[in-house]
Design an enzyme around this catalytic site. Sequence first.
Site, PDB file in Angstrom:
ATOM      1  N   LYS A 114      -2.357   0.601   5.416  1.00 43.83           N
ATOM      2  CA  LYS A 114      -2.780  -0.632   6.078  1.00 43.83           C
ATOM      3  C   LYS A 114      -3.809  -0.307   7.168  1.00 43.83           C
ATOM      4  O   LYS A 114      -3.773   0.789   7.708  1.00 43.83           O
ATOM      5  CB  LYS A 114      -1.565  -1.339   6.701  1.00 43.83           C
ATOM      6  CG  LYS A 114      -0.406  -1.592   5.750  1.00 43.83           C
ATOM      7  CD  LYS A 114      -0.728  -2.633   4.713  1.00 43.83           C
ATOM      8  CE  LYS A 114       0.493  -2.906   3.824  1.00 43.83           C
ATOM      9  NZ  LYS A 114       0.221  -3.930   2.807  1.00 43.83           N
ATOM     10  N   HIS A 173       1.796  -1.873 -10.065  1.00 45.79           N
ATOM     11  CA  HIS A 173       2.019  -2.991  -9.143  1.00 45.79           C
ATOM     12  C   HIS A 173       2.081  -4.283  -9.946  1.00 45.79           C
ATOM     13  O   HIS A 173       1.426  -4.416 -10.969  1.00 45.79           O
ATOM     14  CB  HIS A 173       0.907  -3.067  -8.095  1.00 45.79           C
ATOM     15  CG  HIS A 173       1.288  -3.923  -6.925  1.00 45.79           C
ATOM     16  ND1 HIS A 173       1.168  -5.296  -6.946  1.00 45.79           N
ATOM     17  CD2 HIS A 173       1.809  -3.618  -5.710  1.00 45.79           C
ATOM     18  CE1 HIS A 173       1.591  -5.786  -5.789  1.00 45.79           C
ATOM     19  NE2 HIS A 173       1.994  -4.796  -5.032  1.00 45.79           N
TER      20      HIS A 173
END
Length: 477
Positions: A175, A294
């Site tokens: 992040k 994912h």
Amino acid sequence: MSPQTETKASVGFKAGVKEYKLTYYTPEYQAKDTDILAAFRVTPQPGVPPEEAGAAVAAESSTGTWTTVWTDGLTSLDRYKGHRYRIERVIGERDQFIAYVAYPLDLFEEGSVTNMFTSIVGNVFGFKALRALRLEDLRIPPAYVKTFQGPPHGIQVERDKLNKYGRPLLGCTIKPKLGLSAKNYGRAVYECLRGGLDFTKDDENVNSQPFMRWRDRFLFCAEAIYKSQAETGEIKGHYLKATAGTCEEMMKRAVFARELGVPIVMHDYLTGGFTANTSLAHYCRDNGLLLHIHRAMHAVIDRQKNHGIHFRVLAKALRMSGGDHIHSGTVVGKLEGERDITLGFVDLLRDDFVEQDRSRGIYFTQDWVSLPGVLPVASGGIHVWHMPALTEIFGDDSVLQFGGGTLGHPWGNAPGAVANRVALEACVQARNEGRDLAQEGNEIIREACKWSPELAAACEVWKEIRFNFAAVDVLDK
């Protein structure tokens, strides 16, 4: 009149429209071991009988159409049609029914999830006679399972490659998900891996944007992997995302990752598509790459209880198409996931044989024969206080992935990784000593804080964080 038409007329063809249930509602049908079985949650339009609605699903997802056609006489409908063989009312719902449909195996191309889904969940979901339709579960027969390669490597081979046993694997999504330069991104990867994580991950939003092109990211991440491995003596990895705008570009990125010698790549299997995913899985097996999957876009498909496709079906499809990891929810984090439902499809991902268990949402017994298992990945809004629950819920064969729960540590990325590794090791040791993680979890974490200042700092930051919202998709009562 043409000869074909004359021949058809001579055997009694009658043009027109007839009710679906006259052909496709077959309560006497005994499902075969080779049939693909489907459980649909059907919500008919007012005035449409449930028998007709269920038969319409069987018809429109197999051989039927809205009118009789004379070419029906050129094949054997009884051999190829879908059979709506059972229907049951959903407890507590006035207008919802579970319709069970059996599909002959010859309707499907071998080794093609794409073809299977195009047939079973194609146009029928837009059928006007239905207010809503949801595919709750599929039974994939062993005869069809054996036409798929499945995961590139599977759980045991991955553990052997990593030389890591007896605990869940630890990961972290880098992040902020967008905006970092490749060099700063690689720095964050290095700090997290050096601090004790097994993996770091490209966020699903990351591809090859102007601020960070994919090739630059791959190079800096590879440098981070090798440097952290040299310093820690552990095998490390970063999920280098290969998803791209074309299959050719996707494969080019996977080839470059292999040339760098990294252990794992990543793909978004729903947005990228099943055909692309299966191709990538085959490449990964042939070239020794692990494949992290994912599920971006899944909640668009699976979150509403009365319409769409349940994630347990998408999980089965992924095991067939191929992937070594897949995100599966956390139960305790920020994303949707009721405990019993989640554990049901986690078993469908990992185990060789799973019995029917309606208390966990499993409608059919599933035999995966020799298809390798998939590691479930718990990710999304989790932190060190969740570690006991995650370890107890998911067990050793899982990946616990902390993004903000690593990079949000007040002392930085490496201390955040240390905190997570210490918390995990403390929970595994306590479990192995016979302690109850569900009841003693907080106490176990507090004890570990005494000899880890990094963990103590993390516990202080996130001590009040909760995501206590009612689940949208729950089991029928």
